[in-house]
Scaffold this motif. Structure first.
Motif, PDB file in Angstrom:
ATOM      1  N   VAL A 109     -30.473  69.643  44.738  1.00 23.13           N
ATOM      2  CA  VAL A 109     -29.269  68.834  44.538  1.00 23.13           C
ATOM      3  C   VAL A 109     -29.048  68.576  43.050  1.00 23.13           C
ATOM      4  O   VAL A 109     -27.931  68.697  42.542  1.00 23.13           O
ATOM      5  CB  VAL A 109     -29.359  67.502  45.320  1.00 23.13           C
ATOM      6  CG1 VAL A 109     -28.285  66.522  44.882  1.00 23.13           C
ATOM      7  CG2 VAL A 109     -29.287  67.762  46.815  1.00 23.13           C
ATOM      8  N   LEU A 110     -30.114  68.220  42.328  1.00 19.61           N
ATOM      9  CA  LEU A 110     -29.986  67.951  40.893  1.00 19.61           C
ATOM     10  C   LEU A 110     -29.550  69.193  40.124  1.00 19.61           C
ATOM     11  O   LEU A 110     -28.759  69.098  39.175  1.00 19.61           O
ATOM     12  CB  LEU A 110     -31.297  67.398  40.339  1.00 19.61           C
ATOM     13  CG  LEU A 110     -31.717  66.025  40.878  1.00 19.61           C
ATOM     14  CD1 LEU A 110     -33.096  65.637  40.344  1.00 19.61           C
ATOM     15  CD2 LEU A 110     -30.690  64.967  40.563  1.00 19.61           C
ATOM     16  N   ASP A 125     -27.801  71.680  41.506  1.00 22.42           N
ATOM     17  CA  ASP A 125     -26.425  71.921  41.957  1.00 22.42           C
ATOM     18  C   ASP A 125     -25.431  71.011  41.233  1.00 22.42           C
ATOM     19  O   ASP A 125     -24.317  71.428  40.918  1.00 22.42           O
ATOM     20  CB  ASP A 125     -26.340  71.725  43.471  1.00 22.42           C
ATOM     21  CG  ASP A 125     -25.000  72.150  44.034  1.00 22.42           C
ATOM     22  OD1 ASP A 125     -24.586  73.297  43.768  1.00 22.42           O
ATOM     23  OD2 ASP A 125     -24.370  71.332  44.743  1.00 22.42           O
ATOM     24  N   TRP A 126     -25.826  69.780  40.954  1.00 18.80           N
ATOM     25  CA  TRP A 126     -24.954  68.842  40.250  1.00 18.80           C
ATOM     26  C   TRP A 126     -24.947  69.078  38.738  1.00 18.80           C
ATOM     27  O   TRP A 126     -24.221  68.410  38.007  1.00 18.80           O
ATOM     28  CB  TRP A 126     -25.368  67.411  40.538  1.00 18.80           C
ATOM     29  CG  TRP A 126     -25.018  66.944  41.926  1.00 18.80           C
ATOM     30  CD1 TRP A 126     -24.282  67.597  42.868  1.00 18.80           C
ATOM     31  CD2 TRP A 126     -25.404  65.711  42.505  1.00 18.80           C
ATOM     32  NE1 TRP A 126     -24.191  66.857  44.010  1.00 18.80           N
ATOM     33  CE2 TRP A 126     -24.876  65.671  43.811  1.00 18.80           C
ATOM     34  CE3 TRP A 126     -26.153  64.628  42.068  1.00 18.80           C
ATOM     35  CZ2 TRP A 126     -25.058  64.606  44.673  1.00 18.80           C
ATOM     36  CZ3 TRP A 126     -26.343  63.567  42.925  1.00 18.80           C
ATOM     37  CH2 TRP A 126     -25.793  63.557  44.212  1.00 18.80           C
ATOM     38  N   GLY A 127     -25.812  69.967  38.260  1.00 17.03           N
ATOM     39  CA  GLY A 127     -25.865  70.262  36.834  1.00 17.03           C
ATOM     40  C   GLY A 127     -26.742  69.334  36.029  1.00 17.03           C
ATOM     41  O   GLY A 127     -26.723  69.363  34.805  1.00 17.03           O
ATOM     42  N   TRP A 128     -27.514  68.494  36.687  1.00 17.50           N
ATOM     43  CA  TRP A 128     -28.395  67.566  35.978  1.00 17.50           C
ATOM     44  C   TRP A 128     -29.681  68.244  35.523  1.00 17.50           C
ATOM     45  O   TRP A 128     -30.361  67.762  34.624  1.00 17.50           O
ATOM     46  CB  TRP A 128     -28.727  66.358  36.845  1.00 17.50           C
ATOM     47  CG  TRP A 128     -27.547  65.480  37.135  1.00 17.50           C
ATOM     48  CD1 TRP A 128     -26.245  65.695  36.756  1.00 17.50           C
ATOM     49  CD2 TRP A 128     -27.545  64.257  37.858  1.00 17.50           C
ATOM     50  NE1 TRP A 128     -25.455  64.673  37.207  1.00 17.50           N
ATOM     51  CE2 TRP A 128     -26.218  63.772  37.897  1.00 17.50           C
ATOM     52  CE3 TRP A 128     -28.524  63.526  38.490  1.00 17.50           C
ATOM     53  CZ2 TRP A 128     -25.862  62.594  38.520  1.00 17.50           C
ATOM     54  CZ3 TRP A 128     -28.170  62.345  39.125  1.00 17.50           C
ATOM     55  CH2 TRP A 128     -26.855  61.889  39.134  1.00 17.50           C
TER      56      TRP A 128
END
Length: 132
Positions: free
Chosen positions: A80-81, A83-86
């Motif tokens: 998820v991180l 995918d969110w670009g974090w």
């Protein structure tokens, strides 16, 4: 607070054994085993004992399926991180540190699971004791 201490010990154990920097037991042992074999052997045995304690306690507490579930949850979080670009998936060194973090969290949760379950449910775990 006790979970944080158990997790930190697991993180230090894993990072001391191997990490992407030059400061780890594996690299030191490969470079110095001929000139400092007794110290290399002692260090390896101490690490092995601590690993056995952590792994045995984790396997008894959450078992292989629990370990797989914890790994899956944290792997999904990392996904998820990313995918969110974090987080960037292309940085090898960061990925290696994330692997160490993930493994230390599994061990920390495994060592703390009985305490966490008792606090949540109010039930106490007891180990089977063989009478002999």
């Amino acid at each position: 607070m006790s979970f944080v201490i158990r997790w930190l010990i697991a993180f230090v154990l894993l990072a001391a054994t191997w990490n992407p920097s030059e400061w780890n037991y594996s690299r030191w042992a490969l470079e110095n085993y001929e000139s400092q074999m007794p110290l290399t052997l002692l260090g390896g045995l101490v690490l092995l004992v601590v690993y056995i304690i952590y792994l045995r306690a984790t396997l008894r507490s959450i078992g292989p399926i629990g370990m797989a579930l914890v790994i899956a949850v944290f792997a999904a979080l990392i996904w998820v991180l990313v995918d969110w670009g974090w987080l960037e998936s292309g940085n090898s060194e960061v990925n290696q540190w994330l692997g160490i973090l993930l493994a230390s969290l599994v061990l920390g949760i495994g060592l703390s699971w009985s305490i966490l379950r008792r606090r949540i449910s109010g039930q106490v775990d007891i180990d089977d004791v063989d009478e002999g």
